[in-house]
Write a protein that holds these residues in place. Structure first.
Motif, mmCIF file in Angstrom:
data_model
loop_
_atom_site.group_PDB
_atom_site.id
_atom_site.type_symbol
_atom_site.label_atom_id
_atom_site.label_comp_id
_atom_site.label_asym_id
_atom_site.label_seq_id
_atom_site.Cartn_x
_atom_site.Cartn_y
_atom_site.Cartn_z
ATOM 1 N N GLY A 157 0.817 -1.222 0.000
ATOM 2 C CA GLY A 157 0.000 0.000 0.000
ATOM 3 C C GLY A 157 0.843 1.261 0.000
ATOM 4 O O GLY A 157 0.371 2.326 -0.410
ATOM 5 N N HIS A 158 2.088 1.141 0.446
ATOM 6 C CA HIS A 158 2.961 2.316 0.462
ATOM 7 C C HIS A 158 4.089 2.201 -0.553
ATOM 8 O O HIS A 158 5.100 2.882 -0.446
ATOM 9 C CB HIS A 158 3.474 2.589 1.879
ATOM 10 N N ALA A 159 3.908 1.332 -1.533
ATOM 11 C CA ALA A 159 4.797 1.345 -2.699
ATOM 12 C C ALA A 159 4.190 2.355 -3.681
ATOM 13 O O ALA A 159 3.013 2.277 -4.012
ATOM 14 C CB ALA A 159 4.869 -0.042 -3.323
ATOM 15 N N LYS A 167 0.184 13.367 -2.130
ATOM 16 C CA LYS A 167 0.942 13.027 -0.945
ATOM 17 C C LYS A 167 0.139 12.039 -0.093
ATOM 18 O O LYS A 167 -1.052 12.208 0.124
ATOM 19 C CB LYS A 167 1.255 14.285 -0.132
ATOM 20 N N CYS A 168 0.827 10.999 0.382
ATOM 21 C CA CYS A 168 0.195 9.996 1.243
ATOM 22 C C CYS A 168 0.301 10.455 2.700
ATOM 23 O O CYS A 168 1.220 11.201 3.061
ATOM 24 C CB CYS A 168 0.908 8.662 1.051
ATOM 25 N N ALA A 169 -0.608 9.980 3.532
ATOM 26 C CA ALA A 169 -0.557 10.288 4.970
ATOM 27 C C ALA A 169 0.762 9.821 5.586
ATOM 28 O O ALA A 169 1.191 10.331 6.615
ATOM 29 C CB ALA A 169 -1.728 9.646 5.686
ATOM 30 N N CYS A 170 1.409 8.854 4.943
ATOM 31 C CA CYS A 170 2.663 8.312 5.490
ATOM 32 C C CYS A 170 3.851 9.233 5.226
ATOM 33 O O CYS A 170 4.936 9.009 5.746
ATOM 34 C CB CYS A 170 2.946 6.926 4.907
ATOM 35 N N GLY A 171 3.668 10.272 4.376
ATOM 36 C CA GLY A 171 4.760 11.209 4.092
ATOM 37 C C GLY A 171 5.375 11.013 2.717
ATOM 38 O O GLY A 171 6.099 11.878 2.225
ATOM 39 N N GLN A 172 5.102 9.883 2.086
ATOM 40 C CA GLN A 172 5.629 9.639 0.738
ATOM 41 C C GLN A 172 4.670 10.213 -0.316
ATOM 42 O O GLN A 172 3.587 10.681 0.001
ATOM 43 C CB GLN A 172 5.795 8.133 0.524
ATOM 44 N N ILE A 173 5.110 10.123 -1.567
ATOM 45 C CA ILE A 173 4.309 10.639 -2.684
ATOM 46 C C ILE A 173 3.764 9.478 -3.511
ATOM 47 O O ILE A 173 4.497 8.559 -3.859
ATOM 48 C CB ILE A 173 5.192 11.530 -3.609
ATOM 49 N N GLY A 174 2.470 9.558 -3.844
ATOM 50 C CA GLY A 174 1.895 8.663 -4.851
ATOM 51 C C GLY A 174 1.742 7.212 -4.444
ATOM 52 O O GLY A 174 1.727 6.328 -5.293
ATOM 53 N N CYS A 175 1.590 6.926 -3.144
ATOM 54 C CA CYS A 175 1.427 5.538 -2.686
ATOM 55 C C CYS A 175 0.117 4.939 -3.221
ATOM 56 O O CYS A 175 -0.888 5.642 -3.356
ATOM 57 C CB CYS A 175 1.370 5.466 -1.167
ATOM 58 N N LEU A 176 0.120 3.642 -3.467
ATOM 59 C CA LEU A 176 -1.095 2.917 -3.877
ATOM 60 C C LEU A 176 -2.271 3.251 -2.963
ATOM 61 O O LEU A 176 -3.383 3.514 -3.421
ATOM 62 C CB LEU A 176 -0.816 1.406 -3.845
HETATM 63 ZN ZN LIG Z 1 2.171 5.918 1.891
#
Ligand SMILES: [Zn+2]
Length: 295
Positions: A157-159, A167-176
């Motif tokens: 989910g965070h790839a 932006k994902c809630a996890c801090g990364q960009i464009g996560c599934l």
């Molecule tokens: Zn993420």
């Protein structure tokens, strides 16, 4: 009759049950999980209630207790959960004294259940992908869920799927997960319309609501990109889709099969199946862990 106590501990509620050797499940009412130290005490007292109920029903203590918990987990320690807020809790802290017990990661435990009892029953290598509020996967290799070197394995989910994405809630960009989780589908539809539909309602409207259609198409495309990567890397025999959104069945799986096939030019896509065990996967997997703890 021999039986085990099985607990599926989620971020907000936990579900438990008694499971006999022949697989009969007596499920109990869900209870709140709580936070941090309080959560450990609540799990322990819930497990105690189940043991008491088991004593009354079967006239003997359970053979063991199995617990599926979120976060970073080993068989004997709940190492860390951001949602619940606990750290390094030994399995013995969760169960009444003297009972053998085993912990498992929530999604991988669900994957174990699908592997032994469900949609992956005849397959050694598959991906179990429950799509709910978030998205995590269980990589099942030779029938066993694989957690990676540090317990982070399966966080598909965070790839990232789109390099210039949201932006994902996890801090990364464009996560599934930013596009395809149930929470994200509801959020992205609300951002376009100002409405407040659930992901299920968005999926039901794709035939006549262009915003629902656009959001749903993004979700399916993101899943197809992600599953194409997984397919090339691990060559699964099957992909098993579960979780709340998986319940959409053909409305999700048919377009997903089509988009995955379109992303793969020189190999056939693996079959995509709906999970067989639904919301009971975690508890049934926890029961399998308990039987292992019992030897
Ligand atoms: Zn993420």
């Amino acid at each position: 009759m021999k039986y085990v106590v099985a607990l599926d501990v989620g971020g907000t509620t936990m579900k438990g049950g008694l499971v006999t050797g022949s697989g009969e499940v007596t499920a109990f009412d869900a209870a709140p999980t709580g936070r941090a130290d309080e959560a450990v005490a609540l799990v322990r007292s819930y497990a105690g209630e189940l043991v008491t109920a088991g004593m009354a029903a079967f006239g003997q203590p359970p053979a063991a207790v199995g617990l599926a918990v979120p976060g970073i987990v080993t068989a004997d320690t709940a190492v860390y959960s951001a949602n619940i807020g606990w750290r390094d809790v030994p399995v013995s802290a969760f169960v009444p004294e003297g009972l053998p017990a085993m912990l498992g990661h929530d999604v991988r435990t669900g994957g174990l259940a699908e592997s032994v009892l469900g949609a992956g029953r005849d397959e050694g290598d598959f991906l179990f992908l429950p799509i709910g509020t978030g998205i995590a996967g269980a990589i099942v290799l030779a029938g066993e869920p694989y957690g990676g070197s540090g317990g982070w394995g399966g966080e598909i989910g965070h790839a990232p799927v789109w390099p210039d994405g949201e932006k994902c809630a996890c801090g990364q960009i464009g996560c599934l997960e930013t596009y395809a989780s149930a929470a994200s589908i509801a959020r992205r539809h609300a951002a376009r319309t100002g409405g407040r539909l659930t992901a299920k309602e968005v999926v039901e409207r794709i035939g006549h609501d262009p915003d629902a259609r656009a959001v749903f198409d993004d979700a399916v495309e993101a899943l197809a990109i992600s599953l194409a990567g997984y397919t090339m890397l691990l060559d699964p025999a099957v992909i098993v889709i579960g979780g709340g959104l998986g319940e959409a069945g053909p409305a999700l799986l048919d377009p997903l099969r089509e988009r995955l096939a379109a992303r793969l030019a020189w190999r056939s896509p693996p079959p995509i199946r709906q999970a067989a065990l639904g919301v009971q996967a975690g508890m049934l997997g926890a029961a399998l862990l308990a039987w292992r703890a019992a030897g």
